[in-house]
Write a protein that holds these residues in place. Structure first.
Motif, short mmCIF file in Angstrom:
data_model
loop_
_atom_site.label_atom_id
_atom_site.label_comp_id
_atom_site.label_asym_id
_atom_site.label_seq_id
_atom_site.Cartn_x
_atom_site.Cartn_y
_atom_site.Cartn_z
N TYR A 190 0.85 -1.18 0.00
CA TYR A 190 0.00 0.00 0.00
C TYR A 190 0.89 1.23 0.00
O TYR A 190 1.89 1.29 0.71
N ALA A 191 0.52 2.23 -0.80
CA ALA A 191 1.34 3.42 -0.97
C ALA A 191 0.62 4.66 -0.46
O ALA A 191 -0.61 4.76 -0.56
N GLY A 192 1.39 5.59 0.06
CA GLY A 192 0.83 6.85 0.52
C GLY A 192 0.48 7.76 -0.64
O GLY A 192 1.11 7.73 -1.69
N THR A 193 -0.56 8.56 -0.45
CA THR A 193 -0.94 9.56 -1.44
C THR A 193 -1.01 10.93 -0.77
O THR A 193 -1.00 11.04 0.45
N TYR A 243 -5.98 8.43 -0.24
CA TYR A 243 -6.78 7.43 -0.94
C TYR A 243 -6.07 6.09 -0.93
O TYR A 243 -4.85 6.02 -1.14
N PRO A 244 -6.77 4.97 -0.71
CA PRO A 244 -6.12 3.65 -0.75
C PRO A 244 -5.55 3.38 -2.15
O PRO A 244 -6.28 3.44 -3.15
N THR A 245 -4.26 3.10 -2.21
CA THR A 245 -3.57 2.89 -3.48
C THR A 245 -2.53 1.79 -3.29
O THR A 245 -1.88 1.73 -2.24
N VAL A 246 -2.37 0.93 -4.28
CA VAL A 246 -1.35 -0.10 -4.23
C VAL A 246 -0.22 0.25 -5.19
O VAL A 246 -0.47 0.77 -6.29
N LEU A 247 1.00 0.02 -4.76
CA LEU A 247 2.19 0.21 -5.59
C LEU A 247 2.85 -1.15 -5.77
O LEU A 247 3.06 -1.87 -4.80
N VAL A 269 0.90 1.79 -10.20
CA VAL A 269 0.02 2.15 -9.09
C VAL A 269 -1.39 1.74 -9.49
O VAL A 269 -1.78 1.83 -10.66
N GLY A 270 -2.15 1.26 -8.51
CA GLY A 270 -3.49 0.75 -8.81
C GLY A 270 -4.52 1.14 -7.76
O GLY A 270 -4.19 1.47 -6.62
N TYR A 271 -5.76 1.09 -8.17
CA TYR A 271 -6.90 1.44 -7.32
C TYR A 271 -7.22 0.29 -6.36
O TYR A 271 -7.32 -0.87 -6.78
N VAL A 272 -7.40 0.60 -5.07
CA VAL A 272 -7.85 -0.40 -4.10
C VAL A 272 -8.89 0.18 -3.15
O VAL A 272 -9.02 -0.25 -2.01
#
Length: 316
Positions: A273-276, A281-285, A295-298
Motif C-alpha cells: 500500500y502506498a501513501g498519497t 486514498y487507498p492505493t497499491v504500488l 500504481v493501482g486502485y484499491v
C-alpha cells in the motif's frame, strides 16, 4: 585427470604444470575446469591502453595480471610500453586487438620463444569491421578501431575500447567492461561477485544467472512522473512521486516507471500500500517480474491522485 602434486610438499615432485594448477586455487576459477578467470588483477589506470599523437602505436600502462594456460600464470608490466600497430587501411576501417602473452616452447605449448610479449592481431578492413581473435593463452587488453588514412592513434575517428577483464583473488569481485563479457562468464561458482564498468552496477551469480546486487541512484521514470531506484546487497528500492494519475475503479492501474536493467527485476512480483497526497486514498504500488512499476486502485474515491512512496523489494 588426477590429484596434483603439492607445490610445497617435501617430496619436491611438483612440476611447473603442477604449480600452475595449485596456484589456480588462489583466484576466481571456472567451477568445472578449476582454471582461473584470466585478467588484470590491478592496474595503474582504468584506461590500460591509450593512443599516441606522434605514431601508429599504443601505450600499455603498468599492471599485474593472471593468465590461464593450463593453470595460473602471474605476469607484471612495470612501466609504460609502446606497442606498434600497422598502418591504417587506405579504405574503410579496421579493428586491431592488443594483447599480452607469455610465450612458451615446452610441451604442451608450442610457441617460438619463451619470453613474455605484447602483441597485436591485425583485423581486416571493412565497412563494418570485426575484431579478430587473440592467440591461445593470450589476454586481450583493448580493441583499436582505425579509420582509413589516419597517421596516429590519437587522431579523430580512432576509438580505443578497453576489453580486459578484471580477474580477482578468491572471494573478491571480478570486473568486466561490458554486459556481453559478464554474460559470457557462465562457469563461475555461485556467489561470485562482478562489477560491470558499462553500467556501473554489481552482480552476483545466483541460480545459474547474473542477478543484480548493487546499483547507483538511477532515473527510471515514465511520462511526467518522478521515479528513481538504487540497490544494495541484492535489495532494490524505488523512490517515486507521481504526477496526477487517474484511477477509475477496481482493476484500474497506471504504469509510472520501468526498471531499466533486467537483471534487477524481482524474481516474483511485489507490492505494498502506498501513501498519497490526496486525502490518503487507498492505493497499491507494485513492481512486476518484467520490471514494470504500477500504481493501482484499491478503494476510496475514483479519479486523480498523487502517489508518494518508497517501495523495497528482493531482486531474487
Amino acid at each position: 585427470m588426477a590429484l596434483r602434486n603439492s607445490l610445497f610438499a617435501v617430496s619436491g615432485k611438483a612440476s611447473f604444470m603442477d604449480a600452475r594448477r595449485d596456484m589456480s586455487g588462489l583466484f576466481v576459477c571456472d567451477k568445472t575446469t578449476m582454471m582461473p578467470i584470466a585478467g588484470i588483477l590491478d592496474r595503474s589506470q582504468d584506461n590500460l591502453v591509450t593512443g599516441n599523437s606522434n605514431s601508429m602505436s599504443v601505450t600499455v600502462h603498468p599492471f599485474n595480471a593472471v593468465l590461464n594456460r593450463y593453470g595460473a600464470l602471474l605476469i607484471q608490466n612495470d612501466g609504460n610500453v609502446n606497442v606498434p600497430l600497422n598502418a591504417a587501411p587506405s579504405a574503410n576501417s579496421r579493428i586491431d586487438v592488443v594483447y599480452v602473452k607469455q610465450h612458451e616452447k615446452r610441451s604442451p605449448m608450442s610457441d617460438s620463444s619463451d619470453v613474455p610479449a605484447f602483441g597485436v592481431v591485425k583485423g581486416t578492413a571493412a565497412a563494418v569491421p570485426v575484431a579478430p581473435a587473440v592467440p591461445d593463452g593470450a589476454l586481450a587488453l583493448a580493441q583499436v578501431l582505425l579509420p582509413a588514412g589516419v597517421s596516429n592513434t590519437a587522431a579523430a575517428g580512432v576509438v580505443i575500447t578497453q576489453t580486459y577483464i578484471g580477474a580477482a583473488m578468491k572471494g573478491d569481485m571480478l570486473r568486466v567492461q561490458t554486459s556481453a563479457q559478464r554474460n559470457a562468464l557462465t562457469g563461475v561458482p555461485e556467489g561470485t561477485l562482478l562489477h560491470n564498468v558499462a553500467d556501473n552496477c554489481d552482480y552476483v551469480r545466483k541460480d545459474g544467472k547474473w542477478r543484480g546486487w548493487n546499483m547507483p541512484w538511477s532515473d527510471i521514470h515514465l511520462g511526467n512522473h518522478i521515479a528513481h531506484m538504487w540497490a544494495s546487497g541484492g535489495t532494490a528500492h524505488i523512490d517515486l512521486l507521481t504526477s496526477t494519475v487517474n484511477l477509475t475503479g477496481w482493476g484500474s492501474e497506471v504504469t509510472i516507471a520501468q526498471v531499466n536493467n533486467p537483471n534487477f527485476y524481482p524474481a516474483i512480483a511485489e507490492g505494498c500500500y502506498a501513501g498519497t497526497r490526496d486525502s490518503y486514498y487507498p492505493t497499491v504500488l507494485s513492481v512486476l517480474t518484467n520490471g514494470s512499476v504500477k500504481v493501482g486502485y484499491v478503494g476510496g474515491a475514483t479519479g486523480g491522485r498523487v502517489v508518494s512512496h518508497i517501495l523495497t523489494y528482493n531482486i531474487g
